[in-house]
Design a protein around this motif. Sequence first.
Motif, PDB file in Angstrom:
ATOM      1  N   GLU A  40       0.830  -1.204   0.000  1.00 50.96           N
ATOM      2  CA  GLU A  40       0.000   0.000   0.000  1.00 50.96           C
ATOM      3  C   GLU A  40       0.867   1.258   0.000  1.00 50.96           C
ATOM      4  O   GLU A  40       0.620   2.198  -0.764  1.00 50.96           O
ATOM      5  CB  GLU A  40      -0.935   0.011   1.207  1.00 50.96           C
ATOM      6  CG  GLU A  40      -1.805   1.248   1.273  1.00 50.96           C
ATOM      7  CD  GLU A  40      -2.697   1.283   2.497  1.00 50.96           C
ATOM      8  OE1 GLU A  40      -3.452   2.261   2.603  1.00 50.96           O
ATOM      9  OE2 GLU A  40      -2.623   0.373   3.344  1.00 50.96           O
ATOM     10  N   ASN A  43       2.568   1.539  -3.354  1.00 48.39           N
ATOM     11  CA  ASN A  43       1.597   1.960  -4.366  1.00 48.39           C
ATOM     12  C   ASN A  43       1.316   3.458  -4.267  1.00 48.39           C
ATOM     13  O   ASN A  43       1.177   4.139  -5.288  1.00 48.39           O
ATOM     14  CB  ASN A  43       0.288   1.193  -4.221  1.00 48.39           C
ATOM     15  CG  ASN A  43       0.438  -0.267  -4.555  1.00 48.39           C
ATOM     16  OD1 ASN A  43       1.400  -0.671  -5.191  1.00 48.39           O
ATOM     17  ND2 ASN A  43      -0.504  -1.068  -4.118  1.00 48.39           N
ATOM     18  N   ARG A  47       2.013   5.976  -7.320  1.00 54.35           N
ATOM     19  CA  ARG A  47       0.928   6.825  -7.829  1.00 54.35           C
ATOM     20  C   ARG A  47       1.358   8.307  -7.815  1.00 54.35           C
ATOM     21  O   ARG A  47       1.161   9.027  -8.789  1.00 54.35           O
ATOM     22  CB  ARG A  47      -0.326   6.615  -6.981  1.00 54.35           C
ATOM     23  CG  ARG A  47      -1.603   7.007  -7.646  1.00 54.35           C
ATOM     24  CD  ARG A  47      -2.838   6.612  -6.831  1.00 54.35           C
ATOM     25  NE  ARG A  47      -2.907   5.183  -6.576  1.00 54.35           N
ATOM     26  CZ  ARG A  47      -2.769   4.625  -5.348  1.00 54.35           C
ATOM     27  NH1 ARG A  47      -2.588   5.354  -4.287  1.00 54.35           N
ATOM     28  NH2 ARG A  47      -2.843   3.321  -5.203  1.00 54.35           N
ATOM     29  N   ARG A  90      -2.279  -0.381 -13.584  1.00 53.42           N
ATOM     30  CA  ARG A  90      -2.559  -1.574 -12.769  1.00 53.42           C
ATOM     31  C   ARG A  90      -2.200  -1.326 -11.307  1.00 53.42           C
ATOM     32  O   ARG A  90      -2.951  -1.666 -10.405  1.00 53.42           O
ATOM     33  CB  ARG A  90      -1.775  -2.760 -13.318  1.00 53.42           C
ATOM     34  CG  ARG A  90      -2.101  -4.054 -12.642  1.00 53.42           C
ATOM     35  CD  ARG A  90      -1.477  -5.226 -13.393  1.00 53.42           C
ATOM     36  NE  ARG A  90      -1.172  -6.251 -12.434  1.00 53.42           N
ATOM     37  CZ  ARG A  90      -0.164  -7.062 -12.501  1.00 53.42           C
ATOM     38  NH1 ARG A  90       0.676  -6.996 -13.514  1.00 53.42           N
ATOM     39  NH2 ARG A  90       0.038  -7.967 -11.593  1.00 53.42           N
ATOM     40  N   SER A  92      -2.002   1.606  -9.846  1.00 56.18           N
ATOM     41  CA  SER A  92      -2.898   2.635  -9.321  1.00 56.18           C
ATOM     42  C   SER A  92      -4.265   2.084  -8.963  1.00 56.18           C
ATOM     43  O   SER A  92      -4.878   2.511  -7.996  1.00 56.18           O
ATOM     44  CB  SER A  92      -3.069   3.761 -10.339  1.00 56.18           C
ATOM     45  OG  SER A  92      -1.866   4.445 -10.500  1.00 56.18           O
ATOM     46  N   SER A  93      -4.744   1.137  -9.747  1.00 55.10           N
ATOM     47  CA  SER A  93      -6.091   0.635  -9.501  1.00 55.10           C
ATOM     48  C   SER A  93      -6.131  -0.464  -8.447  1.00 55.10           C
ATOM     49  O   SER A  93      -6.992  -0.461  -7.581  1.00 55.10           O
ATOM     50  CB  SER A  93      -6.727   0.145 -10.800  1.00 55.10           C
ATOM     51  OG  SER A  93      -6.004  -0.945 -11.322  1.00 55.10           O
ATOM     52  N   SER A  94      -5.205  -1.403  -8.515  1.00 56.62           N
ATOM     53  CA  SER A  94      -5.291  -2.523  -7.578  1.00 56.62           C
ATOM     54  C   SER A  94      -3.970  -2.918  -6.948  1.00 56.62           C
ATOM     55  O   SER A  94      -3.936  -3.771  -6.079  1.00 56.62           O
ATOM     56  CB  SER A  94      -5.883  -3.746  -8.296  1.00 56.62           C
ATOM     57  OG  SER A  94      -5.038  -4.144  -9.362  1.00 56.62           O
ATOM     58  N   GLY A  95      -2.874  -2.313  -7.376  1.00 59.38           N
ATOM     59  CA  GLY A  95      -1.573  -2.676  -6.833  1.00 59.38           C
ATOM     60  C   GLY A  95      -1.034  -3.936  -7.499  1.00 59.38           C
ATOM     61  O   GLY A  95      -1.647  -4.502  -8.391  1.00 59.38           O
ATOM     62  N   ASP A  97       0.811  -7.855  -6.714  1.00 57.77           N
ATOM     63  CA  ASP A  97       0.578  -8.899  -5.725  1.00 57.77           C
ATOM     64  C   ASP A  97       1.825  -9.443  -5.040  1.00 57.77           C
ATOM     65  O   ASP A  97       1.733 -10.031  -3.976  1.00 57.77           O
ATOM     66  CB  ASP A  97      -0.157 -10.073  -6.387  1.00 57.77           C
ATOM     67  CG  ASP A  97      -1.513  -9.667  -6.916  1.00 57.77           C
ATOM     68  OD1 ASP A  97      -2.159  -8.807  -6.286  1.00 57.77           O
ATOM     69  OD2 ASP A  97      -1.915 -10.191  -7.963  1.00 57.77           O
TER      70      ASP A  97
END
Length: 169
Positions: A40, A43, A47, A90, A92-95, A97
Motif C-alpha cells: 500500500e 503503491n 501513484r 494496474r 494505481s487501480s489494484s496494486g 501482488d
Amino acid sequence: MEKAPIKRSTYVVTLSRDHHSGLLFCWKIKEGIKRDISFERLNNYIRYFWEGHLNKHFQEEEILLFNQIRHELTEQALMEHVQLKDLFLRISSSGLDHKEDYLFFTEFLTAHIRFEERRLFPFLESALSEALLSGIRDILAKLHEPQFKDDYPDEFWLQHKDKPHTGSE
C-alpha cells in the motif's frame, strides 16, 4: 569497470535529468521491497510519482521527440511507454501482488531509461536537425520551470521495517 556517465547534449538534457529522477524512483521502490514496506505504501508513492512527474515526462517525449521521426528505436520507445503506462494503471487501480512484480516493474523502467539514454537519444540527436533540437530544448526548458522535486513525505526507503506513517516523521 563502471561505465562513465553519458555526456548529454543540451538539447535533451532536461529529459536526462528526468531520467535520473526515474532511476532514483526505482531505487527507492527496491529499497522499500528490501525493507518489507507494505505494498500500500509503495503503491501510494508510485501513484504520486506517476501523477506528479512520469506521466508528463512520457507525454513530452512522445510529442516532442518520438513523433519527429519514424524509426524502429522510436517505435520501441513508444511500445515500452504503453507497457509502462499499463503497469502504472494496474498499480494505481489494484496494486501488484508480489515483491517480484515490483522488482520486474523497476527493472523494466530502469532498462527503458537506459535504452533511451544510450541508444535512442544519441540516435535522435544525430538524426534530427539542430534547429528542431534547439526548439525542443527551448520548449522543454519552459515546461520544466520549476523542475520536478520528489518531496514525497513518507521516506519509506530509509526505514528498516514497515511501520505506519504518521506524517510527522
